[in-house]
Design a protein around this motif. Structure first.
Motif, PDB file in Angstrom:
ATOM      1  N   ILE A 346       6.828 -22.626 -51.542  1.00 33.97           N
ATOM      2  CA  ILE A 346       6.309 -22.686 -50.296  1.00 33.97           C
ATOM      3  C   ILE A 346       5.356 -21.299 -50.152  1.00 33.97           C
ATOM      4  CG2 ILE A 346       6.544 -22.956 -47.715  1.00 33.97           C
ATOM      5  CD1 ILE A 346       7.049 -25.439 -49.383  1.00 33.97           C
ATOM      6  N   ARG A 347       4.243 -21.562 -49.731  1.00 31.67           N
ATOM      7  CA  ARG A 347       3.256 -20.235 -49.677  1.00 31.67           C
ATOM      8  C   ARG A 347       2.730 -20.084 -48.301  1.00 31.67           C
ATOM      9  NH1 ARG A 347       0.063 -20.137 -55.474  1.00 31.67           N
ATOM     10  NH2 ARG A 347       2.024 -20.551 -56.771  1.00 31.67           N
ATOM     11  N   ALA A 348       2.584 -18.743 -47.966  1.00 26.69           N
ATOM     12  CA  ALA A 348       1.789 -18.563 -46.583  1.00 26.69           C
ATOM     13  C   ALA A 348       0.182 -18.761 -47.076  1.00 26.69           C
ATOM     14  CB  ALA A 348       2.035 -17.161 -46.203  1.00 26.69           C
ATOM     15  N   GLY A 349      -0.481 -19.473 -45.966  1.00 27.99           N
ATOM     16  CA  GLY A 349      -1.654 -19.580 -46.039  1.00 27.99           C
ATOM     17  C   GLY A 349      -2.604 -18.696 -45.493  1.00 27.99           C
ATOM     18  N   LEU A 350      -3.873 -18.570 -45.535  1.00 26.84           N
ATOM     19  CA  LEU A 350      -4.731 -17.898 -44.935  1.00 26.84           C
ATOM     20  C   LEU A 350      -4.991 -18.189 -43.452  1.00 26.84           C
ATOM     21  CD1 LEU A 350      -6.897 -15.745 -44.635  1.00 26.84           C
ATOM     22  CD2 LEU A 350      -8.602 -17.272 -45.297  1.00 26.84           C
ATOM     23  N   ARG A 351      -4.421 -17.299 -42.519  1.00 30.25           N
ATOM     24  CA  ARG A 351      -4.817 -17.499 -40.903  1.00 30.25           C
ATOM     25  C   ARG A 351      -5.790 -16.470 -40.586  1.00 30.25           C
ATOM     26  NH1 ARG A 351      -1.819 -21.200 -38.593  1.00 30.25           N
ATOM     27  NH2 ARG A 351      -3.581 -21.098 -37.746  1.00 30.25           N
ATOM     28  N   ARG A 352      -6.941 -16.777 -40.147  1.00 31.59           N
ATOM     29  CA  ARG A 352      -7.748 -16.054 -39.632  1.00 31.59           C
ATOM     30  C   ARG A 352      -7.836 -15.681 -38.257  1.00 31.59           C
ATOM     31  NH1 ARG A 352     -11.730 -19.102 -43.513  1.00 31.59           N
ATOM     32  NH2 ARG A 352     -10.524 -20.962 -43.816  1.00 31.59           N
ATOM     33  N   THR A 353      -8.640 -14.707 -37.760  1.00 31.90           N
ATOM     34  CA  THR A 353      -8.508 -14.222 -36.314  1.00 31.90           C
ATOM     35  C   THR A 353      -8.816 -15.392 -35.526  1.00 31.90           C
ATOM     36  OG1 THR A 353      -9.099 -11.822 -36.875  1.00 31.90           O
ATOM     37  CG2 THR A 353      -9.909 -12.803 -34.852  1.00 31.90           C
ATOM     38  N   SER A 354      -8.072 -15.382 -34.341  1.00 32.38           N
ATOM     39  CA  SER A 354      -8.460 -16.404 -33.486  1.00 32.38           C
ATOM     40  C   SER A 354      -9.871 -16.120 -32.788  1.00 32.38           C
ATOM     41  CB  SER A 354      -7.297 -16.240 -32.200  1.00 32.38           C
ATOM     42  OG  SER A 354      -7.597 -17.125 -31.174  1.00 32.38           O
ATOM     43  N   ILE A 355     -10.777 -17.227 -32.640  1.00 33.14           N
ATOM     44  CA  ILE A 355     -11.736 -17.244 -32.178  1.00 33.14           C
ATOM     45  C   ILE A 355     -12.145 -18.525 -31.374  1.00 33.14           C
ATOM     46  CG2 ILE A 355     -12.631 -18.022 -34.203  1.00 33.14           C
ATOM     47  CD1 ILE A 355     -15.596 -16.648 -33.663  1.00 33.14           C
ATOM     48  N   ALA A 356     -12.507 -18.440 -30.080  1.00 30.12           N
ATOM     49  CA  ALA A 356     -12.993 -19.683 -29.381  1.00 30.12           C
ATOM     50  C   ALA A 356     -14.246 -19.446 -28.342  1.00 30.12           C
ATOM     51  CB  ALA A 356     -11.671 -20.039 -28.383  1.00 30.12           C
ATOM     52  N   ALA A 357     -14.872 -20.425 -28.240  1.00 33.06           N
ATOM     53  CA  ALA A 357     -16.144 -20.516 -27.480  1.00 33.06           C
ATOM     54  C   ALA A 357     -16.130 -21.813 -26.772  1.00 33.06           C
ATOM     55  CB  ALA A 357     -17.150 -20.455 -28.573  1.00 33.06           C
ATOM     56  N   VAL A 358     -16.907 -21.474 -25.423  1.00 36.57           N
ATOM     57  CA  VAL A 358     -16.900 -22.498 -24.456  1.00 36.57           C
ATOM     58  C   VAL A 358     -18.356 -22.488 -24.197  1.00 36.57           C
ATOM     59  CG1 VAL A 358     -16.635 -23.296 -22.098  1.00 36.57           C
ATOM     60  CG2 VAL A 358     -14.877 -21.773 -23.155  1.00 36.57           C
ATOM     61  N   PHE A 359     -19.044 -23.630 -24.541  1.00 31.79           N
ATOM     62  CA  PHE A 359     -20.622 -23.816 -24.492  1.00 31.79           C
ATOM     63  C   PHE A 359     -21.318 -24.201 -22.988  1.00 31.79           C
ATOM     64  CE2 PHE A 359     -19.196 -24.218 -28.553  1.00 31.79           C
ATOM     65  CZ  PHE A 359     -20.138 -23.598 -29.524  1.00 31.79           C
ATOM     66  N   SER A 360     -20.672 -23.322 -22.348  1.00 30.73           N
ATOM     67  CA  SER A 360     -21.313 -23.333 -20.752  1.00 30.73           C
ATOM     68  C   SER A 360     -22.580 -22.338 -20.793  1.00 30.73           C
ATOM     69  CB  SER A 360     -20.121 -22.830 -19.819  1.00 30.73           C
ATOM     70  OG  SER A 360     -19.520 -21.764 -20.125  1.00 30.73           O
ATOM     71  N   ASP A 361     -23.061 -22.143 -19.452  1.00 29.37           N
ATOM     72  CA  ASP A 361     -24.146 -21.077 -19.399  1.00 29.37           C
ATOM     73  C   ASP A 361     -23.783 -20.295 -17.993  1.00 29.37           C
ATOM     74  OD1 ASP A 361     -26.164 -19.676 -19.458  1.00 29.37           O
ATOM     75  OD2 ASP A 361     -27.626 -21.182 -18.502  1.00 29.37           O
ATOM     76  N   PRO A 362     -23.539 -18.994 -18.280  1.00 25.93           N
ATOM     77  CA  PRO A 362     -23.256 -18.365 -19.594  1.00 25.93           C
ATOM     78  C   PRO A 362     -22.087 -18.834 -20.223  1.00 25.93           C
ATOM     79  CG  PRO A 362     -22.737 -16.945 -17.870  1.00 25.93           C
ATOM     80  CD  PRO A 362     -23.352 -18.211 -17.159  1.00 25.93           C
ATOM     81  N   GLN A 363     -22.221 -18.635 -21.622  1.00 24.71           N
ATOM     82  CA  GLN A 363     -21.227 -18.927 -22.597  1.00 24.71           C
ATOM     83  C   GLN A 363     -20.004 -18.012 -22.053  1.00 24.71           C
ATOM     84  OE1 GLN A 363     -22.732 -18.818 -26.529  1.00 24.71           O
ATOM     85  NE2 GLN A 363     -23.601 -20.868 -26.173  1.00 24.71           N
ATOM     86  N   ILE A 364     -18.782 -18.622 -22.799  1.00 24.77           N
ATOM     87  CA  ILE A 364     -17.481 -17.817 -22.637  1.00 24.77           C
ATOM     88  C   ILE A 364     -16.819 -17.874 -24.084  1.00 24.77           C
ATOM     89  CG2 ILE A 364     -15.051 -17.903 -22.163  1.00 24.77           C
ATOM     90  CD1 ILE A 364     -15.884 -19.233 -19.340  1.00 24.77           C
ATOM     91  N   ALA A 365     -16.299 -16.700 -24.582  1.00 24.28           N
ATOM     92  CA  ALA A 365     -15.951 -16.473 -25.918  1.00 24.28           C
ATOM     93  C   ALA A 365     -14.544 -15.586 -25.745  1.00 24.28           C
ATOM     94  CB  ALA A 365     -16.796 -15.784 -26.812  1.00 24.28           C
ATOM     95  N   MET A 366     -13.697 -15.795 -26.773  1.00 16.58           N
ATOM     96  CA  MET A 366     -12.438 -15.175 -26.896  1.00 16.58           C
ATOM     97  C   MET A 366     -12.348 -14.749 -28.214  1.00 16.58           C
ATOM     98  SD  MET A 366     -11.028 -15.550 -23.701  1.00 16.58           S
ATOM     99  CE  MET A 366      -9.282 -15.292 -23.725  1.00 16.58           C
ATOM    100  N   VAL A 367     -11.612 -13.592 -28.610  1.00 17.49           N
ATOM    101  CA  VAL A 367     -11.644 -13.119 -30.002  1.00 17.49           C
ATOM    102  C   VAL A 367     -10.271 -12.244 -30.158  1.00 17.49           C
ATOM    103  CG1 VAL A 367     -12.642 -11.469 -31.676  1.00 17.49           C
ATOM    104  CG2 VAL A 367     -13.971 -12.833 -30.522  1.00 17.49           C
ATOM    105  N   GLY A 368      -9.597 -12.401 -31.131  1.00 20.72           N
ATOM    106  CA  GLY A 368      -8.232 -11.730 -31.432  1.00 20.72           C
ATOM    107  C   GLY A 368      -7.316 -11.882 -30.248  1.00 20.72           C
ATOM    108  N   GLU A 369      -6.589 -10.869 -29.621  1.00 24.92           N
ATOM    109  CA  GLU A 369      -5.893 -11.152 -28.604  1.00 24.92           C
ATOM    110  C   GLU A 369      -6.581 -11.008 -27.157  1.00 24.92           C
ATOM    111  OE1 GLU A 369      -1.822  -8.863 -29.093  1.00 24.92           O
ATOM    112  OE2 GLU A 369      -3.277  -7.599 -30.249  1.00 24.92           O
ATOM    113  N   GLY A 370      -6.187 -11.859 -26.442  1.00 26.33           N
ATOM    114  CA  GLY A 370      -6.701 -11.673 -24.928  1.00 26.33           C
ATOM    115  C   GLY A 370      -6.098 -10.800 -24.092  1.00 26.33           C
TER     116      GLY A 370
END
Length: 490
Positions: A346-370
């Protein structure tokens, strides 16, 4: 295919959505004894009722909004005329096109590797599969990947509204736009759809609880978001709704407005955007000795997607992790890969940095730790700092008349490492990618400031926030030692 009455496989995958498809492809790299069991239509949540149709509706709304604001540039186009039928026709037509691409991918999977039916655990390795016609078969699997997705969740009493109650899935099947909608839940889905409908001429009332807007947790950004969206349409993110009942073909609402006055309003639909529930409550988990979280969802290791039962893996919206398409694909790949491997590999897989976006106007985005996460981890000893930029006077933003927004970037005292960001502002989806790449590479704030910035671009706002953050950080071994108790540098 219709399953035979009894058969054995090495890997059984429950669900044929984004996570299930990724798990199937990964497991197939190790074994040909793999089946994917799907109870509903193929096509993925994203393509059918999620990311893609919502962006089609938002694109129409953005076009209408740009038309309306053109006068500010000296280009007088007047008020746009919205053809609700044409809007929804394009949404459905393009949605079906995206679904078609997914179905082409599914059709490339051998038919004997696809089983239509509802799977349920009978014991640790045995699944009972019930087909649409009621035929029951039994499958024994060495390994199982649970990728059963999620469904909209809302209070049970709302079902009394009948067809006046809709979820995001239903919106994309409308033939035309309604006159009015009450949106409950200003999270990602509610905010995107609510604002889009407003800009397409639908009267929108939006209600929430606890003051939360989108995924934001930083108090300053929450205040900014509440004011900015609330200036455009009615938004009460900490609402007191006293009455919800059906009256004919309308929904009657009684609520305290933001000034504390009682109001009543009738709308065509109540749009429930109050969250999604993992589809794990009807797959026989009670017949397994498996660790569950407080929601009844199997607990999985973030890097292997393995549960407390070594032969069971979980991925996508059915997991206890982030319910986003790219996360589901990553989780599915990891879960399927490990399900196909020998038990001692069993192997550890690649986990990427957390990233999220809300396509409102203005947009909202979250990166890494909140902010909330960082505050809980480092706040007690004051071992992080916040860099800020307002987009209201940022050069390129003002040129383009998109100068609304605020960004907070977080840095670690002592090390100067960039920890994450919360953003509400123009082009936040693009700013978030730059910051996510920096975060995944564990860059310091100083290293990020060494990166090139062109002029004039909205990205210069990121540099402003980085400069503000860099000026506030105290670096060096003494500060690292002082903050060691909080886990700085971990």
């Amino acid at each position: 295919m219709t399953a035979p009455s009894q058969f054995d496989v090495k890997v059984a995958i429950l669900g044929g959505g984004t996570a299930g498809l990724a798990a199937y492809r990964a497991a197939k790299e190790h074994s040909d004894s793999v089946v994917m069991i799907e109870t509903g239509p193929y096509g993925t949540t994203c393509a059918r009722v999620g990311c893609m149709p919502s962006k089609l509706l938002i694109a129409a709304a953005e076009n209408a909004h740009q038309y309306e604001k053109s006068a500010a540039f000296g280009v007088n186009l007047g008020k746009p005329e919205i053809d609700g039928h044409a809007v929804m026709q394009r949404v459905k037509s393009e949605r079906d096109r995206f679904v078609g691409f997914v179905l082409e991918s599914v059709d490339s999977i051998p038919s004997d590797h696809r089983i239509d039916g509802r799977a349920r655990f009978v014991d640790q390795h045995t699944l009972e599969i019930t087909a649409a016609d009621g035929q029951v078969s039994t499958l024994t699997a060495e390994r199982v990947v649970i990728a059963t997705g999620s469904r909209p969740s809302y209070p049970a009493p709302w079902q009394e509204l009948g067809d006046r109650l809709v979820v995001n899935d239903d919106v994309f099947d409308w033939d035309t736009l309604p006159e009015s909608v009450a949106v409950f839940g200003p999270g990602v889905i509610g905010l995107e759809l609510g604002q889009a409908l407003h800009r397409l001429g639908v009267k929108v009332l939006m209600f929430g609880v606890g003051g939360v807007v989108g995924p934001l947790s930083d108090p300053a950004l929450l205040d900014y978001a509440n004011k900015t969206y609330g200036d455009e349409f009615y938004l009460d993110s900490d609402a007191k709704v006293e009455k919800i009942q059906r009256e004919g073909d309308k929904v009657l609402l009684g609520y305290q407005d933001k000034q504390g006055e009682y109001q009543e309003a009738k709308v065509d639909y109540l749009l429930a955007a109050t969250g999604r529930r993992p589809n794990v409550d009807n797959i026989g988990l009670e017949n397994l000795s498996i660790e569950l979280d407080q929601r009844g969802v199997p607990v999985a290791d973030k890097y292997t997607m393995q549960t407390s039962l070594p032969h069971v893996f979980v991925a996508g919206d059915a997991s206890n992790q982030i319910p986003l398409l790219h996360e589901a694909a990553d989780q599915g790949k990891i879960a399927g890969d490990n399900a196909g491997r020998p038990s001692n590999d069993i192997r550890a897989g690649l986990r990427r940095t957390s990233i999220a976006a809300v396509f409102s106007d203005p947009q909202i985005a979250m990166v890494g730790e909140g902010f909330r996460e960082i505050e809980q981890r480092l706040g007690k000893c004051g071992c992080f700092e916040v860099g800020e930029v307002s987009f209201e006077n940022q050069g390129r933003s003002r040129v383009m008349l998109v100068n609304k927004g605020l960004a907070h970037l977080y840095g670690e005292q002592g090390t100067g490492r960039f920890l994450g960001a919360e953003i509400i502002g123009p082009n936040a989806e693009h700013l978030a990618h730059l910051l996510a790449w920096a975060h995944q590479n564990q860059m310091t704030v100083a290293q990020m400031l060494d990166m090139p910035f062109y002029h004039p671009v909205i990205e210069e706002g990121v540099r402003t926030a980085l400069r503000d953050l860099n000026a506030k950080l105290h670096l060096g071994p003494e500060m690292i030692d002082a903050c060691m108790e909080c886990g700085v540098g971990s």
